[in-house]
Design a protein around this motif. Structure first.
Motif: not given
Length: 194
Positions: A171-180
């Protein structure tokens, strides 16, 4: 005195350059490798491509030759038994365990599997990720146990420490991918959500 002023000015310039390029810098650590396959199969199986990237990042860090200590293979770390089951359901011809090292096949199978879990768990991403890591049977048991689920629909606490960390990490990685990359995949995300 002049030297300290020059150092301060250079430091300020460097800071500005870093801030201007922060997304590009983060993309080095959070790449979108195998993008064509991720997009193709996430669309085919109605899965968020950023979720697929986040799962790959956590599972193998984009190492197509990765093998887990438990014997999972490839980018999306698919166990051999699960791979065989997925291949049968996908009707893959001439499937062999070695095909889990083929990045396109591995991503296709991983996307199919996430979609399958999405269907079973009504799109609840926490349940899907818990099942991807800890097994769908375990998630079903946890949902029917008041110790782990008060309402039988959501898990209040995941009893497997590794699975709990896994869900949080993806979920943390998803949020980062979403921002990028979220801007690039907005149309894809809308398609997948409908």
């Amino acid at each position: 005195m002049k030297f300290k002023t020059i150092i301060k000015i250079l430091s300020l310039i460097l800071l500005v350059i870093i801030l201007i390029n922060i997304k590009s810098i983060f993309k080095i650590f959070y790449p979108m490798k195998y993008e064509d396959h991720i997009v193709k199969y996430s669309q085919r199986y109605n899965v968020d491509p950023l979720l697929v990237a986040a799962v790959i990042k956590v599972e193998s860090n984009f190492n197509e030759k990765a093998i887990s200590p438990r014997g999972a293979y490839g980018l999306m770390q698919i166990m051999p038994d699960t791979g065989l089951w997925i291949a049968k359901n996908m009707k893959l011809k001439d499937y062999k365990e070695e095909k889990l090292y083929d990045n396109e096949i591995n991503i296709a199978m991983g996307c199919w599997y996430i979609n399958n879990l999405n269907t079973e768990f009504n799109g609840d991403i926490e349940l899907v990720l818990a099942a991807y890591n800890g097994g769908r049977g375990n998630v079903q048991k946890w949902l029917s146990d008041k110790q782990y689920s008060k309402d039988g629909k959501k898990i209040d606490n995941i009893p497997f420490g590794e699975t709990d960390k896994y869900v949080k990490k993806v979920k943390t990685n998803y949020n980062i991918y979403f921002k990028l990359y979220g801007d690039k995949y907005k149309t894809s995300l809308k398609t997948n959500e409908s």
